[in-house]
Design an enzyme around this catalytic site. Sequence first.
Site, PDB file in Angstrom:
ATOM      1  N   GLU A  14     -12.193  -4.071 -19.810  1.00 23.94           N
ATOM      2  CA  GLU A  14     -12.194  -5.538 -19.799  1.00 23.94           C
ATOM      3  C   GLU A  14     -10.883  -6.157 -20.286  1.00 23.94           C
ATOM      4  O   GLU A  14     -10.645  -7.338 -20.111  1.00 23.94           O
ATOM      5  CB  GLU A  14     -13.360  -6.083 -20.619  1.00 23.94           C
TER       6      GLU A  14
ATOM      7  N   ASN B  46       1.434   3.158  -2.570  1.00 26.62           N
ATOM      8  CA  ASN B  46       0.682   4.142  -3.372  1.00 26.62           C
ATOM      9  C   ASN B  46      -0.481   4.708  -2.563  1.00 26.62           C
ATOM     10  O   ASN B  46      -0.761   5.905  -2.628  1.00 26.62           O
ATOM     11  CB  ASN B  46       0.166   3.499  -4.668  1.00 26.62           C
TER      12      ASN B  46
ATOM     13  N   GLY C 166       0.787  -1.225   0.000  1.00 25.79           N
ATOM     14  CA  GLY C 166       0.000   0.000   0.000  1.00 25.79           C
ATOM     15  C   GLY C 166       0.821   1.278   0.000  1.00 25.79           C
ATOM     16  O   GLY C 166       0.397   2.285   0.560  1.00 25.79           O
TER      17      GLY C 166
ATOM     18  N   LEU D  61     -10.524  -7.758 -12.091  1.00 19.85           N
ATOM     19  CA  LEU D  61     -11.965  -7.554 -11.929  1.00 19.85           C
ATOM     20  C   LEU D  61     -12.702  -8.009 -13.187  1.00 19.85           C
ATOM     21  O   LEU D  61     -12.241  -7.797 -14.308  1.00 19.85           O
ATOM     22  CB  LEU D  61     -12.259  -6.076 -11.650  1.00 19.85           C
TER      23      LEU D  61
ATOM     24  N   ASP E 255      -4.794  -4.600 -18.302  1.00 16.99           N
ATOM     25  CA  ASP E 255      -3.831  -3.498 -18.468  1.00 16.99           C
ATOM     26  C   ASP E 255      -3.984  -2.810 -19.824  1.00 16.99           C
ATOM     27  O   ASP E 255      -3.014  -2.272 -20.364  1.00 16.99           O
ATOM     28  CB  ASP E 255      -2.388  -4.004 -18.284  1.00 16.99           C
TER      29      ASP E 255
ATOM     30  N   HIS F 125       0.066   0.752 -13.193  1.00 18.19           N
ATOM     31  CA  HIS F 125       0.806  -0.419 -13.668  1.00 18.19           C
ATOM     32  C   HIS F 125       2.284  -0.052 -13.799  1.00 18.19           C
ATOM     33  O   HIS F 125       2.613   1.009 -14.350  1.00 18.19           O
ATOM     34  CB  HIS F 125       0.248  -0.876 -15.025  1.00 18.19           C
TER      35      HIS F 125
HETATM   36  C1  GRF Z   1       3.144  -1.108  -7.708  1.00 21.38           C
HETATM   37  O1  GRF Z   1       4.366  -1.198  -8.380  1.00 21.38           O
HETATM   38  C2  GRF Z   1       2.020  -1.036  -8.694  1.00 21.38           C
HETATM   39  O2  GRF Z   1       2.387  -0.457  -9.902  1.00 21.38           O
HETATM   40  C3  GRF Z   1       1.667  -2.462  -8.907  1.00 21.38           C
HETATM   41  O3  GRF Z   1       1.888  -3.105  -7.680  1.00 21.38           O
HETATM   42  C4  GRF Z   1       2.836  -2.364  -6.910  1.00 21.38           C
HETATM   43  C5  GRF Z   1       2.156  -2.136  -5.614  1.00 21.38           C
HETATM   44  O4  GRF Z   1       2.728  -1.227  -4.796  1.00 21.38           O
HETATM   45  N1  GRF Z   1       0.329  -2.567  -9.439  1.00 21.38           N
HETATM   46  P1  GRF Z   1       2.070  -0.717  -3.439  1.00 21.38           P
HETATM   47  O5  GRF Z   1       1.217  -1.839  -2.836  1.00 21.38           O
HETATM   48  O6  GRF Z   1       1.265   0.499  -3.729  1.00 21.38           O
HETATM   49  O7  GRF Z   1       3.255  -0.443  -2.559  1.00 21.38           O
END
Ligand code: GRF
Length: 231
Positions: free
Chosen positions: A162, A37, A35, A113, A165, A129
């Site tokens: 759908e 981000n 987490g 999803l 990525d 991504h």
């Molecule tokens: C990130 O690199 C994101 O791009 C990918 O998974 C990783 C997760 O990072 N989808 P975090 O859980 O936000 O630390």
Amino acid sequence: MYQQPLIICHRKNTIKQFKKIVEDLKIVVLISGKGSNLKAIAKECSKKNVPARIISIISNNPNASGLQIKGKFKKKVINDKLYDKKCFEFRLQNYLAKLKPDLICLAGFMKILSSLIIKKWKNKIINVHPSLLPSFKGLKTHERVISEGVKKSGCTIHFVNETLDGGPIIAQGSTMVKKNMTVKELQKKILKIEHIIYPEVIKLFAKKKITIKSSKIKEKTPITKKRKKKK
Ligand code: GRF
């Protein structure tokens, strides 16, 4: 919805101007792991740099360390190990329907999803991504980037549709892949960029600067925030 109504109250001959009432963008963040981000988004929202409010975080993983985050939002675990995909998504949809978020942010959410959720929340789900899409879709992006000798990589914030990525791209941040760079080093470097552009994209949503028409982003506002140079 983000609005900036200005309330003016006429009383006898005086005009009282109330403080601007700003209704922040209501967001829900879905996580599965660390987490980082989520933390970056929460930090920028709490500093009021982003006019958005996290109303809930949702994790499919009860052990996600991202759930340790402190804040004035709900924390919901829908353990995907306890339900089949249909039942998991049914629960997720029920919860989202109660919350009515303006935007759903996938941040390290490791579940794909189905169209049930995607259709219900059309153009309201975004994802981060760790590659420059459309290159390197799927998992183990940094490993593949390095083993293929790619010189430039980065991250992408995109709408979720759908196709895995494959939704319309909203913003990207890039970096050079140095010679002999390890997967960990590249991951760290790209994660730092993710932490800058994800909150910036949410800010653009809150300011209604992102619109989507026939699967194309109508107005792409480049994110030109300069990163601090290393001393
Ligand atoms: C990130 O690199 C994101 O791009 C990918 O998974 C990783 C997760 O990072 N989808 P975090 O859980 O936000 O630390």
